[in-house]
Design a protein around this motif. Structure first.
Motif, PDB file in Angstrom:
ATOM      1  N   GLU A  62       0.892  -1.019   0.152  1.00 60.15           N
ATOM      2  CA  GLU A  62       0.004   0.026  -0.131  1.00 60.15           C
ATOM      3  C   GLU A  62       0.942   1.275   0.054  1.00 60.15           C
ATOM      4  O   GLU A  62       1.499   1.623   0.937  1.00 60.15           O
ATOM      5  CB  GLU A  62      -0.947   0.028   1.242  1.00 60.15           C
ATOM      6  N   ASN A  63       1.247   1.878  -1.159  1.00 62.51           N
ATOM      7  CA  ASN A  63       2.137   2.740  -1.287  1.00 62.51           C
ATOM      8  C   ASN A  63       1.980   3.907  -1.987  1.00 62.51           C
ATOM      9  O   ASN A  63       1.093   4.034  -2.781  1.00 62.51           O
ATOM     10  CB  ASN A  63       3.562   2.010  -1.987  1.00 62.51           C
ATOM     11  N   SER A  64       2.487   4.961  -1.487  1.00 58.88           N
ATOM     12  CA  SER A  64       2.650   6.385  -2.281  1.00 58.88           C
ATOM     13  C   SER A  64       3.933   6.715  -2.246  1.00 58.88           C
ATOM     14  O   SER A  64       4.974   6.562  -1.623  1.00 58.88           O
ATOM     15  CB  SER A  64       1.790   7.176  -1.154  1.00 58.88           C
ATOM     16  N   GLY A  65       4.251   7.793  -3.169  1.00 57.03           N
ATOM     17  CA  GLY A  65       5.605   8.497  -3.342  1.00 57.03           C
ATOM     18  C   GLY A  65       5.811   9.236  -4.393  1.00 57.03           C
ATOM     19  O   GLY A  65       4.674   9.719  -4.931  1.00 57.03           O
ATOM     20  N   ASN A  76       2.845   7.627 -18.928  1.00 57.33           N
ATOM     21  CA  ASN A  76       1.790   8.156 -17.964  1.00 57.33           C
ATOM     22  C   ASN A  76       2.159   9.094 -16.789  1.00 57.33           C
ATOM     23  O   ASN A  76       1.386   9.750 -16.239  1.00 57.33           O
ATOM     24  CB  ASN A  76       0.943   7.001 -17.662  1.00 57.33           C
ATOM     25  N   VAL A  77       3.296   8.860 -16.541  1.00 55.18           N
ATOM     26  CA  VAL A  77       3.989   9.579 -15.384  1.00 55.18           C
ATOM     27  C   VAL A  77       5.490  10.256 -15.726  1.00 55.18           C
ATOM     28  O   VAL A  77       6.052   9.599 -16.752  1.00 55.18           O
ATOM     29  CB  VAL A  77       3.990   9.024 -14.168  1.00 55.18           C
ATOM     30  N   LYS A  78       5.776  11.309 -15.131  1.00 59.79           N
ATOM     31  CA  LYS A  78       7.080  11.706 -15.312  1.00 59.79           C
ATOM     32  C   LYS A  78       7.990  11.809 -13.893  1.00 59.79           C
ATOM     33  O   LYS A  78       7.302  11.932 -12.824  1.00 59.79           O
ATOM     34  CB  LYS A  78       7.070  12.963 -15.953  1.00 59.79           C
ATOM     35  N   PRO A  79       9.022  12.100 -13.812  1.00 60.57           N
ATOM     36  CA  PRO A  79      10.012  12.367 -12.512  1.00 60.57           C
ATOM     37  C   PRO A  79       9.121  13.550 -12.050  1.00 60.57           C
ATOM     38  O   PRO A  79       8.945  14.604 -12.569  1.00 60.57           O
ATOM     39  CB  PRO A  79      11.550  12.636 -13.132  1.00 60.57           C
ATOM     40  N   GLY A  80       9.053  13.428 -10.575  1.00 62.01           N
ATOM     41  CA  GLY A  80       8.583  14.445  -9.933  1.00 62.01           C
ATOM     42  C   GLY A  80       7.115  14.323  -9.419  1.00 62.01           C
ATOM     43  O   GLY A  80       6.473  15.013  -8.715  1.00 62.01           O
ATOM     44  N   ASP A  81       6.385  13.394 -10.419  1.00 59.73           N
ATOM     45  CA  ASP A  81       4.952  13.359 -10.145  1.00 59.73           C
ATOM     46  C   ASP A  81       4.630  12.608  -8.865  1.00 59.73           C
ATOM     47  O   ASP A  81       5.570  11.539  -8.384  1.00 59.73           O
ATOM     48  CB  ASP A  81       4.186  12.542 -11.239  1.00 59.73           C
ATOM     49  N   ARG A  82       3.534  13.051  -7.878  1.00 63.24           N
ATOM     50  CA  ARG A  82       3.104  12.301  -6.814  1.00 63.24           C
ATOM     51  C   ARG A  82       2.239  11.139  -7.262  1.00 63.24           C
ATOM     52  O   ARG A  82       1.370  11.331  -8.000  1.00 63.24           O
ATOM     53  CB  ARG A  82       2.471  13.451  -5.811  1.00 63.24           C
ATOM     54  N   VAL A  83       2.566   9.918  -6.816  1.00 63.75           N
ATOM     55  CA  VAL A  83       1.643   8.791  -7.103  1.00 63.75           C
ATOM     56  C   VAL A  83       1.303   7.806  -6.249  1.00 63.75           C
ATOM     57  O   VAL A  83       2.110   7.917  -5.024  1.00 63.75           O
ATOM     58  CB  VAL A  83       2.566   7.989  -8.372  1.00 63.75           C
ATOM     59  N   ASP A 141      -2.484  10.164   2.969  1.00 68.66           N
ATOM     60  CA  ASP A 141      -3.774   9.525   2.806  1.00 68.66           C
ATOM     61  C   ASP A 141      -3.600   8.404   1.616  1.00 68.66           C
ATOM     62  O   ASP A 141      -4.280   7.425   1.460  1.00 68.66           O
ATOM     63  CB  ASP A 141      -4.747  10.496   2.341  1.00 68.66           C
ATOM     64  N   ALA A 142      -2.645   8.981   0.448  1.00 70.23           N
ATOM     65  CA  ALA A 142      -2.462   8.083  -0.593  1.00 70.23           C
ATOM     66  C   ALA A 142      -2.171   6.543  -0.339  1.00 70.23           C
ATOM     67  O   ALA A 142      -2.275   5.569  -0.958  1.00 70.23           O
ATOM     68  CB  ALA A 142      -1.753   8.730  -1.672  1.00 70.23           C
ATOM     69  N   ALA A 143      -1.575   6.451   0.765  1.00 65.83           N
ATOM     70  CA  ALA A 143      -1.064   5.121   1.037  1.00 65.83           C
ATOM     71  C   ALA A 143      -2.095   4.141   1.684  1.00 65.83           C
ATOM     72  O   ALA A 143      -1.856   3.013   1.742  1.00 65.83           O
ATOM     73  CB  ALA A 143      -0.016   5.134   2.496  1.00 65.83           C
ATOM     74  N   ALA A 144      -3.435   4.801   1.698  1.00 59.22           N
ATOM     75  CA  ALA A 144      -4.534   3.885   2.033  1.00 59.22           C
ATOM     76  C   ALA A 144      -5.458   3.731   0.862  1.00 59.22           C
ATOM     77  O   ALA A 144      -6.622   3.227   0.777  1.00 59.22           O
ATOM     78  CB  ALA A 144      -5.268   4.565   3.192  1.00 59.22           C
ATOM     79  N   ILE A 145      -5.007   4.440  -0.234  1.00 54.89           N
ATOM     80  CA  ILE A 145      -5.788   4.161  -1.753  1.00 54.89           C
ATOM     81  C   ILE A 145      -6.089   2.776  -1.863  1.00 54.89           C
ATOM     82  O   ILE A 145      -7.249   2.187  -2.284  1.00 54.89           O
ATOM     83  CB  ILE A 145      -5.261   4.613  -2.835  1.00 54.89           C
ATOM     84  N   GLU A 146      -5.201   1.792  -1.806  1.00 49.74           N
ATOM     85  CA  GLU A 146      -5.217   0.524  -2.241  1.00 49.74           C
ATOM     86  C   GLU A 146      -6.329  -0.322  -1.411  1.00 49.74           C
ATOM     87  O   GLU A 146      -7.164  -1.036  -2.042  1.00 49.74           O
ATOM     88  CB  GLU A 146      -3.963  -0.231  -2.204  1.00 49.74           C
ATOM     89  N   PRO A 147      -6.466  -0.027  -0.088  1.00 47.42           N
ATOM     90  CA  PRO A 147      -7.609  -0.657   0.752  1.00 47.42           C
ATOM     91  C   PRO A 147      -8.882  -0.215   0.121  1.00 47.42           C
ATOM     92  O   PRO A 147      -9.863  -1.005   0.194  1.00 47.42           O
ATOM     93  CB  PRO A 147      -7.471  -0.674   2.237  1.00 47.42           C
ATOM     94  N   VAL A 148      -9.157   1.024  -0.088  1.00 48.31           N
ATOM     95  CA  VAL A 148     -10.150   1.508  -0.573  1.00 48.31           C
ATOM     96  C   VAL A 148     -10.578   0.822  -1.869  1.00 48.31           C
ATOM     97  O   VAL A 148     -11.669   0.433  -2.157  1.00 48.31           O
ATOM     98  CB  VAL A 148     -10.253   3.126  -0.727  1.00 48.31           C
TER      99      VAL A 148
END
Length: 334
Positions: A62-65, A76-83, A141-148
């Motif tokens: 369950e990861n964000s970064g 679809n993403v580039k360096p510096g993007d929050r994901v 909060d994004a670290a809890a997107i996966e369980p949602v």
């Protein structure tokens, strides 16, 4: 880079690992937060999650970064993007992938389960499972997107209508997620049963739960609910879920129980009530829905995160040395 490595059953080591190399279709991510959930308890104890974890491996699914680098084929993403990252990776070629049931993939792999995950300062993932975050969603909060997203998949398997009365059994993190999800999906009455007075009352006060039941001293009403979500995974609560249904009801068996566990039900009741009993496994193609629910404020997952811990505290957490836990996230990055 600093990483927490599962080296054996109930054995962790802090190690200094090399920066992971990325394939042309992959993304390198500087980890911000990694959530800890029941699956991690199972993997730590040597039991399988969505798949088996073979040590040595870095857990954290369950990861964000923040994107550090991308492969040549990534657009679809580039360096510096929050994901945020959906951990589940499907083969795309088996019977289940080719019949729009990828969650049942015969060759399922997962970040933080079968390949190194977010309990390290950096990890890699295929670009197809990396999602750019709106500015309204914090990395915490994004670290809890996966369980949602797993909850969204469960509700997608049901036929939900505004008139229905719903009951959630289980006041852990997923049970509390389902309370908010059912309301976001327009169900007009949502009740909650659990064992912790504080959690039950908070959901009544903050999240609009109609009725609460502490099952250590109260009975759940029988023959009452159109929809019952079982979010515990124990035979006793599974039996309670079936008993709480009215005619024509649906039961979502979401809680993950021991592999050898069984529960008893009256087969005549299933026939007479015309019940639908539905299982739910992981989160196929529901990540964007989960991000939308969080980013628009329909889900308040930040209010459910009770503990922010460090890599060095993960083993103590999994050993049950923390109390009053609703949801824990590991702060990995600076």
């Amino acid at each position: 880079m600093k990483a927490l490595v599962l080296t054996g059953v109930k054995q962790f080591e802090i190690q200094d690992l090399p920066t992971p190399e990325i394939a042309p279709n992959e993304v390198l991510i500087n980890t911000a937060y990694a959530g800890v959930c029941g699956t991690d308890h199972d993997l730590y104890a040597g039991r399988p999650g969505s798949a088996a974890a073979v040590p040595p491996i870095v857990l954290g699914h369950e990861n964000s970064g923040v994107v550090a680098a991308i492969g040549d084929e990534v657009t679809n993403v580039k360096p510096g993007d929050r994901v945020a990252v959906d951990p589940n990776i499907y083969c795309g070629q088996c019977e289940f992938c080719l019949t729009q049931r990828p969650e049942l993939c015969d060759h399922l792999s997962a970040v933080g389960v079968t390949r190194d995950g977010g309990l390290a300062e950096q990890f890699t993932a295929p670009a197809t499972v990396v999602y750019k975050l709106p500015d309204t969603v914090s990395l915490r909060d994004a670290a809890a997107i996966e369980p949602v997203s797993c909850g969204v998949h469960g509700l997608d398997l049901l036929d939900l209508r505004p008139y229905q009365k719903a009951l959630v059994i289980g006041d852990g993190f997923m049970g509390q997620i389902f309370v908010q999800l059912l309301q976001a999906y327009g169900v007009h009455q949502v009740d909650l049963a659990g064992i912790f007075d504080e959690k039950l009352q908070r959901n009544k006060d903050l999240f609009g739960v109609t009725n609460i039941y502490n099952t250590t001293r109260e009975q759940i009403p029988a023959d009452t609910y159109d929809v019952v979500i079982e979010a515990v995974g124990l035979p006793a609560t599974q039996a309670q879920a079936v008993a709480a249904t009215k005619k024509g009801a649906q039961v979502l068996m979401f809680g993950v129980g021991p592999q050898e566990a069984h529960f008893e039900m009256n087969t005549y009741d299933i026939y007479k009530k015309q019940l639908t009993i539905q299982g739910s496994f992981i989160n196929p193609l529901t990540f964007k829905d989960a991000i939308a629910l969080v980013s628009t404020g329909k889900m308040n997952i930040g209010a459910l995160i009770s503990h922010e811990i460090e890599l060095e505290q993960v083993q103590d957490f999994l050993e049950g040395k923390f109390t009053g836990v609703s949801k824990a996230v590991v702060k990995v990055g600076k």
